[in-house]
Design a protein around this motif. Sequence first.
Motif, PDB file in Angstrom:
ATOM      1  N   MET A 259       0.294   5.682  -0.892  1.00 30.23           N
ATOM      2  CA  MET A 259      -0.658   5.833   0.205  1.00 30.23           C
ATOM      3  C   MET A 259       0.071   6.231   1.485  1.00 30.23           C
ATOM      4  SD  MET A 259      -3.462   2.974   1.480  1.00 30.23           S
ATOM      5  CE  MET A 259      -4.271   2.922  -0.116  1.00 30.23           C
TER       6      MET A 259
ATOM      7  N   GLU B 185      -6.976   1.133   5.609  1.00 28.51           N
ATOM      8  CA  GLU B 185      -7.256   0.097   4.612  1.00 28.51           C
ATOM      9  C   GLU B 185      -7.100  -1.298   5.209  1.00 28.51           C
ATOM     10  OE1 GLU B 185      -8.078  -1.530   0.808  1.00 28.51           O
ATOM     11  OE2 GLU B 185      -8.289   0.529   1.529  1.00 28.51           O
TER      12      GLU B 185
ATOM     13  N   LEU C  32       0.825  -1.208   0.000  1.00 32.09           N
ATOM     14  CA  LEU C  32       0.000   0.000   0.000  1.00 32.09           C
ATOM     15  C   LEU C  32       0.858   1.257   0.000  1.00 32.09           C
ATOM     16  CD1 LEU C  32      -2.740  -1.104   2.570  1.00 32.09           C
ATOM     17  CD2 LEU C  32      -2.946  -0.980   0.080  1.00 32.09           C
TER      18      LEU C  32
ATOM     19  N   ALA D  51      -3.613   6.211   5.892  1.00 30.06           N
ATOM     20  CA  ALA D  51      -4.556   5.596   4.961  1.00 30.06           C
ATOM     21  C   ALA D  51      -4.325   4.092   4.863  1.00 30.06           C
ATOM     22  CB  ALA D  51      -4.435   6.238   3.588  1.00 30.06           C
ATOM     23  N   ALA D  52      -3.058   3.676   4.901  1.00 29.75           N
ATOM     24  CA  ALA D  52      -2.758   2.248   4.848  1.00 29.75           C
ATOM     25  C   ALA D  52      -3.306   1.537   6.070  1.00 29.75           C
ATOM     26  CB  ALA D  52      -1.249   2.042   4.738  1.00 29.75           C
TER      27      ALA D  52
END
Length: 203
Positions: free
Chosen positions: A149, A157, A144, A153-154
Motif C-alpha cells: 500500500m 486507511e 499496511l 492509501a495507508a
Amino acid sequence: MIVITADQQGSRKDADRVDGARELLGPLRWLRSPDRTAGDELQAVTDDAAVAVDAALALLADGHWSVGIGTGPVELPLPDQTRAGRGRAFEAARAAVEAAKGVAVPVQVRGADGAAAGRAEAILSVLGLIVGRRSREGQEVTALLNTGMSITAAAAELGVSRQAASQRAAAAGWSVEPAGRALAVELLGAADVAPAADPGVAR
C-alpha cells in the motif's frame, strides 16, 4: 523445508498467548499451519523463505516470543500435526529456539549451510530490533505499507494525514525494512540447502 519453532517468554507469569499467535500467523502460506507443540510453544512448516521471515518478524514485533528457524530435509509425507514432524529442519529449529532464549534479540537460525544461516540470523536480528521497538501506531502503518500500500492509501486507511502517516513510518524505521526483508529471504533460502539427498526426505 523451513520449520519455525516459537516459545513464549515468561509464560509462567503471563497469560497463554499461543492461540493468539496462531491466529496472527494463520493467514500465511504454510505447508503445516502453526500448531501447539507443548504448553507454551508453537511450530509451523513452510517451503517459502518469505513466509518464514514474515512469521519471525511478526512474532518479534509481538514481543512475547523466542523464535527458532531451522532449515533442511524433513521426513515425508508431513504428518497432519506439525508436532509429529521429523527431520533435520525440525531438529535445527529446536536447537535454534533454545539458543534464542539467551540473546538480546530472541531469534536464531540453524541450517545445513551454516554461513548462510548465520547471515540470515544477523539481518533478522537487526530487523527484529527495529520491529520490536515500534509503537502501536508504527506497527499499524508499517503493516499496511508491507502489503504494498502507498503512504497516501495507508494514511486514508488509518484516518490520518499523509504527513502524519509518513512521520509514523519514519519513526518506525520502515525505510530500511523492505530491503532488509528481501535480504533475509535470500539468505534464509540459501541456508535451506540439504546435504546429499536421503530417501524419504525433502528440502
